[in-house]
Design a protein around this motif. Structure first.
Motif, mmCIF file in Angstrom:
data_model
loop_
_atom_site.group_PDB
_atom_site.id
_atom_site.type_symbol
_atom_site.label_atom_id
_atom_site.label_comp_id
_atom_site.label_asym_id
_atom_site.label_seq_id
_atom_site.Cartn_x
_atom_site.Cartn_y
_atom_site.Cartn_z
ATOM 1 N N GLU A 88 0.851 -1.181 0.000
ATOM 2 C CA GLU A 88 0.000 0.000 0.000
ATOM 3 C C GLU A 88 0.887 1.232 0.000
ATOM 4 N N ARG A 89 0.727 2.047 -1.040
ATOM 5 C CA ARG A 89 1.528 3.258 -1.206
ATOM 6 C C ARG A 89 0.600 4.463 -1.223
ATOM 7 N N THR A 104 1.973 -5.887 -10.660
ATOM 8 C CA THR A 104 0.894 -5.023 -11.137
ATOM 9 C C THR A 104 1.327 -4.262 -12.385
ATOM 10 N N LYS A 105 2.545 -3.745 -12.377
ATOM 11 C CA LYS A 105 3.024 -2.921 -13.489
ATOM 12 C C LYS A 105 3.993 -3.650 -14.413
ATOM 13 N N ASN A 159 0.341 6.649 -3.392
ATOM 14 C CA ASN A 159 -0.140 6.910 -4.756
ATOM 15 C C ASN A 159 -0.743 5.676 -5.426
ATOM 16 N N GLY A 160 -1.112 4.660 -4.657
ATOM 17 C CA GLY A 160 -1.747 3.479 -5.227
ATOM 18 C C GLY A 160 -1.104 2.189 -4.758
ATOM 19 N N ASN A 161 -1.870 1.126 -4.764
ATOM 20 C CA ASN A 161 -1.411 -0.176 -4.289
ATOM 21 C C ASN A 161 -0.885 -1.024 -5.439
ATOM 22 N N VAL A 162 0.072 -1.887 -5.130
ATOM 23 C CA VAL A 162 0.635 -2.809 -6.119
ATOM 24 C C VAL A 162 0.862 -4.166 -5.467
#
Length: 67
Positions: free
Chosen positions: A7-8, A32-33, A10-13
């Motif tokens: 959990e960041r 995710t990316k 600017n969005g979770n990955v």
């Protein structure tokens, strides 16, 4: 393969930590990316310690083991 929800602000990955065949170090793989982080660690434990430091610095909020 252990996967972590990171959990960041600017969005979770979803991230895993995998061994590099070329030099037997470990790197984060952002599932995710589809990105492999250029950072290298001597062990999975060292990579998790790095995430703990990122929590302290505010770069990430927390990480949770998914499996």
């Amino acid at each position: 393969m252990k996967q972590y929800l990171v959990e960041r602000p600017n969005g979770n990955v979803i991230v895993t930590i995998l061994s590099n065949k070329s030099d037997h170090t470990y790197s984060y793989v952002n599932l995710t990316k589809g990105h492999i982080c250029p950072c290298r660690f001597a062990s999975e434990e060292e990579a998790l310690h790095d995430m703990d430091q990122k929590i302290k610095s505010g770069e990430i909020l927390r990480y949770i083991l998914l499996n």
